[in-house]
Structure formats: structure tokens, C-alpha cells
Write a protein that holds these residues in place. Sequence first.
Motif, PDB file in Angstrom:
ATOM      1  N   ALA A 215      -0.068  13.860  -6.081  1.00 29.95           N
ATOM      2  CA  ALA A 215      -0.723  13.737  -4.930  1.00 29.95           C
ATOM      3  C   ALA A 215      -2.039  13.177  -5.095  1.00 29.95           C
ATOM      4  N   MET A 216      -2.440  12.641  -4.270  1.00 30.38           N
ATOM      5  CA  MET A 216      -3.908  11.911  -4.207  1.00 30.38           C
ATOM      6  C   MET A 216      -4.420  12.539  -2.829  1.00 30.38           C
ATOM      7  N   THR A 217      -5.548  13.206  -2.970  1.00 34.54           N
ATOM      8  CA  THR A 217      -6.074  13.814  -1.709  1.00 34.54           C
ATOM      9  C   THR A 217      -7.693  13.604  -1.752  1.00 34.54           C
ATOM     10  N   THR A 218      -8.258  14.061  -0.726  1.00 28.56           N
ATOM     11  CA  THR A 218      -9.842  13.931  -0.650  1.00 28.56           C
ATOM     12  C   THR A 218     -10.224  14.847   0.624  1.00 28.56           C
ATOM     13  N   ASN A 219     -11.121  15.242   0.759  1.00 28.76           N
ATOM     14  CA  ASN A 219     -11.868  15.864   1.788  1.00 28.76           C
ATOM     15  C   ASN A 219     -12.451  15.246   2.768  1.00 28.76           C
ATOM     16  N   ASP A 220     -12.750  13.577   2.374  1.00 29.18           N
ATOM     17  CA  ASP A 220     -13.357  12.637   3.095  1.00 29.18           C
ATOM     18  C   ASP A 220     -12.331  12.645   4.507  1.00 29.18           C
ATOM     19  N   ALA A 221     -13.165  12.013   5.626  1.00 29.26           N
ATOM     20  CA  ALA A 221     -12.540  11.697   6.753  1.00 29.26           C
ATOM     21  C   ALA A 221     -11.612  10.820   6.634  1.00 29.26           C
ATOM     22  N   SER A 222     -10.396  10.849   7.456  1.00 27.70           N
ATOM     23  CA  SER A 222      -9.490   9.686   7.241  1.00 27.70           C
ATOM     24  C   SER A 222     -10.143   8.397   7.970  1.00 27.70           C
ATOM     25  N   SER A 223      -9.601   7.325   7.489  1.00 26.84           N
ATOM     26  CA  SER A 223      -9.825   6.165   7.773  1.00 26.84           C
ATOM     27  C   SER A 223      -9.233   4.839   7.199  1.00 26.84           C
ATOM     28  N   PHE A 224      -9.175   3.595   7.651  1.00 31.04           N
ATOM     29  CA  PHE A 224      -8.334   2.584   7.225  1.00 31.04           C
ATOM     30  C   PHE A 224      -8.917   2.237   5.688  1.00 31.04           C
ATOM     31  N   SER A 225     -10.370   2.348   5.531  1.00 30.74           N
ATOM     32  CA  SER A 225     -10.851   1.913   4.268  1.00 30.74           C
ATOM     33  C   SER A 225     -10.528   2.943   3.269  1.00 30.74           C
ATOM     34  N   LEU A 226     -10.419   4.259   3.954  1.00 31.66           N
ATOM     35  CA  LEU A 226     -10.015   5.541   2.821  1.00 31.66           C
ATOM     36  C   LEU A 226      -8.549   5.154   2.437  1.00 31.66           C
ATOM     37  N   GLY A 227      -7.894   4.946   3.388  1.00 27.54           N
ATOM     38  CA  GLY A 227      -6.357   4.583   3.116  1.00 27.54           C
ATOM     39  C   GLY A 227      -6.235   3.473   1.794  1.00 27.54           C
ATOM     40  N   ALA A 228      -7.069   2.432   2.101  1.00 24.90           N
ATOM     41  CA  ALA A 228      -7.073   1.514   1.016  1.00 24.90           C
ATOM     42  C   ALA A 228      -7.536   2.121  -0.496  1.00 24.90           C
ATOM     43  N   SER A 229      -8.467   2.836  -0.260  1.00 24.47           N
ATOM     44  CA  SER A 229      -8.883   3.452  -1.517  1.00 24.47           C
ATOM     45  C   SER A 229      -7.904   4.450  -2.071  1.00 24.47           C
ATOM     46  N   LEU A 230      -7.349   5.240  -1.425  1.00 31.89           N
ATOM     47  CA  LEU A 230      -6.446   6.315  -1.945  1.00 31.89           C
ATOM     48  C   LEU A 230      -5.175   5.422  -2.545  1.00 31.89           C
ATOM     49  N   LEU A 231      -4.629   4.430  -1.924  1.00 29.30           N
ATOM     50  CA  LEU A 231      -3.671   3.559  -2.312  1.00 29.30           C
ATOM     51  C   LEU A 231      -3.814   3.082  -3.771  1.00 29.30           C
TER      52      LEU A 231
END
Length: 254
Positions: A215-231
Motif C-alpha cells: 500500500a502507498m497512501t496519503t491524506n492529500d487530495a487526489s490529483s493527477f500530479s499526486l497520482g504520478a508521485s504515488l506511482l
Amino acid sequence: MNKKRRPTLQDVADQVGVTKMTVSRYLKNPTRVAQSTQEKIAIALETLGYIPNRAPEILAQSTSRAIGVLVPSLTNQVFAEVLRGIENVAGQRGYQTMLAHYGYQAEVEEERIASLLSYNIDGLLLSESYHTPRTVRMIETAGIPVIEMMDSVSPAIQQCVGFDNTAAAYEMVQAMITQGYLHIAYLGARMDVRTQLKMQGYELAMAEAKLTPLAMTTNDASSFSLGASLLQQTLAKYPYVDSFFALTMIWPQG
């Protein structure tokens, strides 16, 4: 900018040369006045830029023909589609929708609901199943229909429409495992109640297959840039990952 005085029913009546009651009847049902008068009133309304004042009607009848809708996000496409469906059905039945956004914060939802109830709305559509005690008390006092969306399992104030988030996640991950994927990473943002329920389904499916949850999770709001970072974070930590189970709207394009 100074707020201009709005034209009143009396202004319209004076311009046409009829009584205020005649104009009121026209606004409720144009066929209740003579054809020639209908045309004159229509022209006067257009010329003066008349805006109906529904406050007296709302106070007298305790109804507004409006439904309050609360969503946690205005950027998530899921809620955009939900709103489209609500407005389509409500509009066909002569109801307006009053939209409020609360950013996944129960205290903000409480404030928004208090504001909507002050307008004598006829119903509420909520996106959450968990609310502050004051929110629940206000809704009970208002005595209007309430439907909680996006979750069909959690306890509801009155009625709920949605799906079982845990079961849905479980079945999706199980389908991935059946396809031969053994190193499935879970990407989650916001970590609100529904997100946690989905994660439970993911972990259950992985445990039953005797696979290790990644699992890779965060409390930040979802966004395309966040998706790239989590990936990127996931691939760096688990380079052997062969698939992803991610929440809606956190994937970058390309």
C-alpha cells in the motif's frame, strides 16, 4: 458596487395598468389572465428585468421546491456525474438543486447543512454516511427526506443509495489475482471512510490469496500530479510490482 433595487410586482402592475394580483396570477399560471394581458405582462417583465421573490412563498408554505446536495469534491469526475444525474431527475420534476462543497470535512459539512436548511429545502442528498452529532440533530429537527449516497452498507439516517465499497474492492482485486497478478499495489488518497473501506476489501482479497499487501497512501487530495508521485514512490519501494489498484482520478495521463 451598490446593490440595485429589484423591480417588484407592483412595478410590473403599474407599467401594465393592472393589479398586483393579476400579475401574481400570471406568474403562477399565465392562462388565468386574458391573452392580451398575458402579452403586456410578459413584455413588462422582460423590460423591467423582473426577478421573482420566492421568500414569502417559502415562508408561507414551508417549502422551496429545492433539494440540497452535498459533495466532498468538485474535481472528482465521479461526483460530477452524480450531480448530472441528480439535476436531470430533479429538473424534470420541477425541483432546483442547491449545491454545497465541504472538502471531506465533517465540521464544514455541518456548516453547509445548517445554511441549506435555513432556506427550507425540501430534501437532502448527502455523500457521506458519517456526520457530526449536531448535523444529525439538525436533520432530525428539519424532518425532511434524506438520502446518503456512495455507500449502501454503513448505518443510514433514513435511506442510502450506493454500493458496498469493501465488497466492490474485494471482487476487483480478486479478479486481478485470477488474471495472474501477484504483486498488486494499492494507491489511496484522502483516506476518508470510503477509501478505508476499499482498502479493507483490497487487504482481504490479498490475505485470502496469501499475498503481501503493498500500500502507498496519503491524506492529500487526489490529483493527477499526486497520482504520478504515488506511482513513482511505489515503483521505487516495490520495483517488482506488476499491477495497481488505485482510486478514481489519481492517475496521470500518458
